[in-house]
Design a protein around this motif. Structure first.
Motif, PDB file in Angstrom:
ATOM      1  N   VAL A   1      14.592 -16.812  13.918  1.00  0.00           N
ATOM      2  CA  VAL A   1      13.307 -16.225  13.413  1.00  0.00           C
ATOM      3  C   VAL A   1      14.606 -16.708  11.573  1.00  0.00           C
ATOM      4  CG1 VAL A   1      12.177 -14.627  11.509  1.00  0.00           C
ATOM      5  CG2 VAL A   1      11.586 -14.989  13.953  1.00  0.00           C
TER       6      VAL A   1
ATOM      7  N   LEU B   1      21.549  -6.094  14.924  1.00  0.00           N
ATOM      8  CA  LEU B   1      22.614  -7.421  15.977  1.00  0.00           C
ATOM      9  C   LEU B   1      23.966  -7.943  15.727  1.00  0.00           C
ATOM     10  CD1 LEU B   1      20.650  -7.407  19.206  1.00  0.00           C
ATOM     11  CD2 LEU B   1      22.465  -6.000  18.939  1.00  0.00           C
TER      12      LEU B   1
ATOM     13  N   ASN C   1      10.222  -3.766  21.922  1.00  0.00           N
ATOM     14  CA  ASN C   1      11.697  -3.722  21.646  1.00  0.00           C
ATOM     15  C   ASN C   1      12.046  -2.257  21.929  1.00  0.00           C
ATOM     16  OD1 ASN C   1      15.178  -3.797  20.426  1.00  0.00           O
ATOM     17  ND2 ASN C   1      14.283  -5.141  22.776  1.00  0.00           N
ATOM     18  N   THR C   2      11.883  -1.147  21.176  1.00  0.00           N
ATOM     19  CA  THR C   2      12.440  -0.151  20.814  1.00  0.00           C
ATOM     20  C   THR C   2      11.487   0.394  22.012  1.00  0.00           C
ATOM     21  OG1 THR C   2      12.478  -0.458  18.844  1.00  0.00           O
ATOM     22  CG2 THR C   2      12.694   2.263  19.403  1.00  0.00           C
TER      23      THR C   2
ATOM     24  N   ILE D   1      20.827 -14.674  14.088  1.00  0.00           N
ATOM     25  CA  ILE D   1      21.968 -14.494  14.577  1.00  0.00           C
ATOM     26  C   ILE D   1      22.274 -15.655  15.624  1.00  0.00           C
ATOM     27  CG2 ILE D   1      22.710 -11.918  15.749  1.00  0.00           C
ATOM     28  CD1 ILE D   1      20.954 -10.251  14.719  1.00  0.00           C
TER      29      ILE D   1
ATOM     30  N   THR E   1      20.314  -0.609  13.342  1.00  0.00           N
ATOM     31  CA  THR E   1      21.055  -1.727  13.563  1.00  0.00           C
ATOM     32  C   THR E   1      20.996  -2.903  14.268  1.00  0.00           C
ATOM     33  OG1 THR E   1      22.296   0.764  14.850  1.00  0.00           O
ATOM     34  CG2 THR E   1      23.477  -1.382  14.752  1.00  0.00           C
TER      35      THR E   1
ATOM     36  N   ALA F   1      12.242 -11.883  16.947  1.00  0.00           N
ATOM     37  CA  ALA F   1      13.258 -10.845  15.591  1.00  0.00           C
ATOM     38  C   ALA F   1      13.080 -10.977  14.323  1.00  0.00           C
ATOM     39  CB  ALA F   1      13.952 -10.301  16.858  1.00  0.00           C
ATOM     40  N   ASP F   2      12.432 -10.564  13.953  1.00  0.00           N
ATOM     41  CA  ASP F   2      13.701 -10.363  12.337  1.00  0.00           C
ATOM     42  C   ASP F   2      14.178  -9.535  12.224  1.00  0.00           C
ATOM     43  OD1 ASP F   2      11.620  -8.311  11.864  1.00  0.00           O
ATOM     44  OD2 ASP F   2      10.217  -9.590   9.976  1.00  0.00           O
ATOM     45  N   ASP F   3      14.391  -8.673  10.732  1.00  0.00           N
ATOM     46  CA  ASP F   3      15.352  -7.877  10.915  1.00  0.00           C
ATOM     47  C   ASP F   3      14.641  -5.986  10.944  1.00  0.00           C
ATOM     48  OD1 ASP F   3      17.300  -9.765   9.808  1.00  0.00           O
ATOM     49  OD2 ASP F   3      16.933  -8.611   7.625  1.00  0.00           O
TER      50      ASP F   3
HETATM   51  O1  2YJ Z   1      15.943 -15.288  14.688  1.00  0.00           O
HETATM   52  C1  2YJ Z   1      17.395 -14.190  14.716  1.00  0.00           C
HETATM   53  O2  2YJ Z   1      17.827 -14.897  15.572  1.00  0.00           O
HETATM   54  C2  2YJ Z   1      17.365 -13.350  14.163  1.00  0.00           C
HETATM   55  N1  2YJ Z   1      16.241 -12.762  13.554  1.00  0.00           N
HETATM   56  C3  2YJ Z   1      17.177 -11.734  15.049  1.00  0.00           C
HETATM   57  C4  2YJ Z   1      17.264 -10.663  14.544  1.00  0.00           C
HETATM   58  C5  2YJ Z   1      17.723  -9.643  15.547  1.00  0.00           C
HETATM   59  N2  2YJ Z   1      16.502  -8.258  14.758  1.00  0.00           N
HETATM   60  C6  2YJ Z   1      17.649  -7.218  15.196  1.00  0.00           C
HETATM   61  O3  2YJ Z   1      18.278  -6.898  15.333  1.00  0.00           O
HETATM   62  C7  2YJ Z   1      16.571  -5.606  14.261  1.00  0.00           C
HETATM   63  N3  2YJ Z   1      17.738  -5.140  13.821  1.00  0.00           N
HETATM   64  C8  2YJ Z   1      15.865  -5.511  15.153  1.00  0.00           C
HETATM   65  C9  2YJ Z   1      15.736  -4.614  16.293  1.00  0.00           C
HETATM   66  C10 2YJ Z   1      15.230  -4.542  16.995  1.00  0.00           C
HETATM   67  C11 2YJ Z   1      15.635  -3.291  18.238  1.00  0.00           C
HETATM   68  N4  2YJ Z   1      14.626  -2.250  18.427  1.00  0.00           N
END
Ligand code: 2YJ
Length: 276
Positions: free
Chosen positions: A58, A4, A126-127, A65, A2, A108-110
């Motif tokens: 990222v 966030l 993270n998981t 996000i 998922t 973090a990426d997707d």
């Molecule tokens: O930097 C940022 O703001 C974004 N690239 C953050 C993306 C966060 N990634 C997630 O929510 C993915 N679903 C991965 C989460 C891993 C959970 N174990």
């Protein structure tokens, strides 16, 4: 996995103190204590406040996000780290983190969220860290997991990490997944290394929910766990977003439920990244 949303995390900086008090009331341990237990002991001379943690936004894939990096920073700062969000995202952010002599980065990426210890080169996922932290939370809320039956909902990646942690604390597992094939796969993987009498699967959901008042919800389904079959006073660790519990199930267990979007996972990542 998922993604966030801003709504899931925007309140974290303003509520982290209160969150920690509620966590301690439910589990007997603070966020830091849960993460430390999940990570194993640190060197006694570790000075957390001297450790610089860079959180790097990222933009790749679905992009930044709003509030994510700030939420992660607020958790690291709350634990006592010296944490900052890099001014720039992506490669420029990485360069900035190194130029500012950071000890750890979080990025973090997707698909993947990691903490990297730039000194030791340790990479923490993270998981895996989240599963370890929530196993400690469930153990705390139940007093002990030894020889107790835990219903593990979700036989994916999170479920697989959680299963190992639960078995290491001596639990007996009932594995439930909407895919019977996934249940069987995880069970067979586990019984290669653990006592086969400790792991069972193949129950329908109603029966599985009836069999245990300790639940590790490793799913990310959203609202599919019905309230009518869940036992009163069930103790639930639920790291998934959205949470599997229906409203009815939630209202039955909310005082014995640990669920958050980032806090336990991020805290455990940071301390695991410092382990030897
Ligand atoms: O930097 C940022 O703001 C974004 N690239 C953050 C993306 C966060 N990634 C997630 O929510 C993915 N679903 C991965 C989460 C891993 C959970 N174990």
């Amino acid at each position: 996995m998922t993604r966030l949303k801003t709504d899931d995390i925007m309140n974290i900086p303003a509520t982290i103190q209160g969150y920690d008090q509620v966590l301690k009331a439910k589990t007997g341990l603070s966020l830091k204590e849960i993460a430390l237990e999940a990570a194993g002991d640190l060197r006694s001379d570790t000075q957390i406040d001297r450790l610089k943690v860079a959180i790097i936004p990222v933009t790749t894939g679905q992009g930044v996000i709003d509030g994510f990096a700030k939420a992660v920073q607020s958790i690291a700062s709350h634990l006592g780290f010296s944490a900052f969000v890099t001014e720039f995202p992506d490669v420029r952010g990485l360069a900035e983190a190194y130029n500012k002599n950071s000890d750890l980065i979080m990025i973090a990426d997707d698909h993947c969220f990691v903490a990297i210890n730039l000194r030791s080169r340790l990479v923490i996922d993270n998981t895996k860290a989240t599963a370890a932290g929530y196993v400690v939370a469930l153990k705390q809320m139940s007093g002990s997991l030894n020889d107790k039956t835990v219903l593990l909902i979700g036989a994916g990646q999170m479920g697989s990490f959680a299963a190992e942690g639960l078995l290491q604390y001596g639990a007996r597992l009932i594995i439930y997944d909407s895919s019977k094939e996934a249940e069987a796969l995880l069970t067979h993987k586990l019984t290669d290394s653990y006592d086969e009498n400790k792991v069972s699967f193949g129950y329908n959901f109603e029966r599985a929910l009836n069999m245990s008042s300790l639940i590790f919800d490793a799913s990310s389904g959203g609202g599919f766990i019905p309230g009518e079959f869940i036992q009163d006073k069930s103790i639930v660790a639920a790291p998934g977003i959205p949470m599997g519990l229906s409203w009815c199930a939630f209202s039955k267990v909310h005082s014995t439920l640990v669920h958050d979007p980032l806090q336990i996972g991020v805290a455990t990542m940071l301390f695991q990244a410092l382990s030897e």
